[in-house]
Structures are given as structure tokens and as C-alpha cells.
Design a protein around this motif. Structure first.
Motif, mmCIF file in Angstrom:
data_model
loop_
_atom_site.group_PDB
_atom_site.id
_atom_site.type_symbol
_atom_site.label_atom_id
_atom_site.label_comp_id
_atom_site.label_asym_id
_atom_site.label_seq_id
_atom_site.Cartn_x
_atom_site.Cartn_y
_atom_site.Cartn_z
ATOM 1 N N SER A 58 17.772 20.401 38.540
ATOM 2 C CA SER A 58 17.345 21.110 37.330
ATOM 3 C C SER A 58 16.147 20.386 36.726
ATOM 4 O O SER A 58 15.832 19.245 37.090
ATOM 5 N N LEU A 59 15.512 21.054 35.770
ATOM 6 C CA LEU A 59 14.405 20.429 35.073
ATOM 7 C C LEU A 59 14.874 19.259 34.232
ATOM 8 O O LEU A 59 14.111 18.323 33.975
ATOM 9 N N ASP A 60 16.124 19.301 33.798
ATOM 10 C CA ASP A 60 16.652 18.184 33.019
ATOM 11 C C ASP A 60 16.715 16.919 33.875
ATOM 12 O O ASP A 60 16.446 15.820 33.389
ATOM 13 N N ASP A 61 17.048 17.070 35.150
ATOM 14 C CA ASP A 61 17.039 15.914 36.048
ATOM 15 C C ASP A 61 15.627 15.363 36.214
ATOM 16 O O ASP A 61 15.417 14.140 36.253
ATOM 17 N N GLN A 64 14.731 13.451 32.993
ATOM 18 C CA GLN A 64 15.362 12.138 32.936
ATOM 19 C C GLN A 64 14.670 11.158 33.878
ATOM 20 O O GLN A 64 14.501 9.981 33.541
ATOM 21 N N SER A 65 14.273 11.629 35.050
ATOM 22 C CA SER A 65 13.564 10.765 35.991
ATOM 23 C C SER A 65 12.206 10.337 35.438
ATOM 24 O O SER A 65 11.803 9.178 35.566
ATOM 25 N N HIS A 69 10.779 6.529 34.754
ATOM 26 C CA HIS A 69 9.649 6.024 35.520
ATOM 27 C C HIS A 69 8.349 6.585 34.949
ATOM 28 O O HIS A 69 8.210 7.816 34.831
ATOM 29 N N PRO A 70 7.397 5.741 34.596
ATOM 30 C CA PRO A 70 6.123 6.223 34.041
ATOM 31 C C PRO A 70 5.378 7.127 35.030
ATOM 32 O O PRO A 70 5.436 6.916 36.239
ATOM 33 N N TYR A 80 5.465 15.562 32.839
ATOM 34 C CA TYR A 80 5.986 14.802 31.692
ATOM 35 C C TYR A 80 5.506 15.398 30.372
ATOM 36 O O TYR A 80 6.296 15.608 29.446
ATOM 37 N N HIS A 81 4.203 15.662 30.252
ATOM 38 C CA HIS A 81 3.673 16.181 28.997
ATOM 39 C C HIS A 81 4.109 17.625 28.753
ATOM 40 O O HIS A 81 4.289 18.031 27.585
#
Length: 229
Positions: A58-61, A64-65, A69-70, A80-81
Motif C-alpha cells: 500500500s501507499l502507507d507502506d 513509512q519506508s 530512509h531519506p 515523499y513530497h
């Protein structure tokens, strides 16, 4: 016919032109090496992230990743953004001018800003390569003309121009043309290769942005959280 002999035949302007070509060559190879290294590293990281993204449940996973991790390459930076903008709009709404509009509009602006930033990063160094590629032959040609001029002046002062007298000075002057081409050709090839690679990367990034936008606005859900990187 070594470098010392070549420089000994040149005056101040000829030496300056030779030094300028040497600096342009070093700058060109610096950008070539750095861009090649950055491109290979970014390609490997992007491939790893995209594989992880499409294999995620999912997008939630994914969110969280990315929080753990940057983002170190364009696709992760965009994801990320994009996810952060959805979280921000869901938590805070539109209370400021740059947040105005619906959630999809806010997401579109956020993603566009990231793509513009990544475009600027990809184009770093290309202006220098293009400038070197376009000016180095003319710098070399100017050195050649200046060298031939001095050879002819020497012949005029001596009153006699035999082949052995003019072959050395004219040959050394023509070296400047060769140096100009030797500096320009790698810069031209590197510029064309980088431009092609950038176009492919930005096309893939734009396609990924469309997929990500569709997930975030129509199907995917992302859990909101306080804080973040």
C-alpha cells in the motif's frame, strides 16, 4: 616538439590561450566524470526504489519506508513530497495562500515544484559543457591565427622564408587548433549524452508522477501522522 618547446615559441597571449584551453579541458572532464558517476548512482537508486514502490502492499507502506530512509534520488523525492502534501492538506486544510485550492490542486503544485527542482539538478553542469564545446574551437583557432601572424612577422623581418624556417612556427600554431578540437569534442559528446539521459529520466519521472497522482487522489490512502523529516 614537447610542451616546453611549444610554449617557448609562444608569446604571452599564446601562453594565456594555451592555459585557457587547459583549464577548459580540466573543467570539461570534471563535469564529465561527476555527471557520469551521479547518473550511474541515481539510476541504481531509482531502479531500487521503483521496484520497492511497485512491490509495496500500500501507499502507507511506501510512506513509512520514506520516513525511515531519506529520499536520495528523483523518484523517491517526488513520492515523499507528494505523500507529505496529502498529509499536510488533510491535517491542516487550506489556511494560507500557497495551500489554496482543493487537495488535488495542492498536490499538483507540490509535485510540479519537485519536478522543477529535479530538472535543475539534472541540468547542473550542462551549461558549462555547452559553453566549452562551443567556444574551445574558436579559442584554438584564435591561437592558430595569432601564431601564424607571428611566424609571418618573423619571416618578414628575416627577409627569407624557407620551408625549414616556417614549418616549425606554423606547425606549432596549428597545434592550437588541434587542442581546441580536443577540448571541444569530449564536451560535445558528453553534453549530448547527458541531455538524452535527462530527457529519458524526466519522461519516466513525469509518467511516475501521473501514476502517483492517480493513486493519491482516486484510490490510495495514506495515514496522517504528526511530524516527519
Amino acid at each position: 616538439m614537447d610542451i616546453k618547446h611549444f610554449l617557448a615559441q609562444s608569446d604571452t597571449l599564446g601562453t594565456v590561450l594555451f592555459g585557457l584551453l587547459a583549464c577548459m579541458s580540466m573543467a570539461s572532464w570534471y563535469f564529465i566524470i561527476v555527471k557520469a558517476w551521479q547518473g550511474r548512482l541515481a539510476h541504481r537508486r531509482s531502479t531500487h526504489f521503483l521496484n520497492s514502490f511497485w512491490d509495496a502492499a500500500s501507499l502507507d507502506d511506501v510512506a513509512q519506508s520514506l520516513d525511515r530512509h531519506p529520499a536520495s534520488e528523483p523518484f523517491a523525492h517526488l513520492a515523499y513530497h507528494a505523500i507529505s502534501s496529502v498529509r499536510h492538506h488533510a491535517e491542516h486544510g487550506a489556511h494560507r495562500l500557497h495551500e489554496a485550492g482543493s487537495a488535488p490542486e495542492f498536490l499538483t503544485r507540490a509535485m510540479r515544484r519537485v519536478i522543477d527542482e529535479e530538472t535543475a539538478k539534472l541540468e547542473w553542469g550542462l551549461t558549462a559543457l555547452a559553453s566549452i564545446a562551443s567556444t574551445a574551437p574558436f579559442v584554438g583557432l584564435f591561437g592558430t591565427v595569432w601564431g601564424v601572424y607571428h611566424a609571418l612577422v618573423g619571416i618578414g623581418k628575416g627577409g627569407l622564408g624557407t620551408l625549414d624556417q616556417i614549418a616549425g612556427p606554423v606547425g606549432e600554431a596549428l597545434i592550437m587548433t588541434g587542442l581546441g578540437l580536443a577540448v571541444a569534442i569530449p564536451a560535445v559528446l558528453a553534453y549530448n549524452d547527458c541531455s538524452r539521459s535527462n530527457r529519458l529520466t524526466l519522461a519516466k519521472l513525469d509518467a511516475f508522477a501521473h501514476d502517483l497522482f492517480a493513486f493519491l487522489t482516486t484510490g490510495g490512502t495514506v495515514q496522517t501522522q504528526t511530524g516527519g523529516r
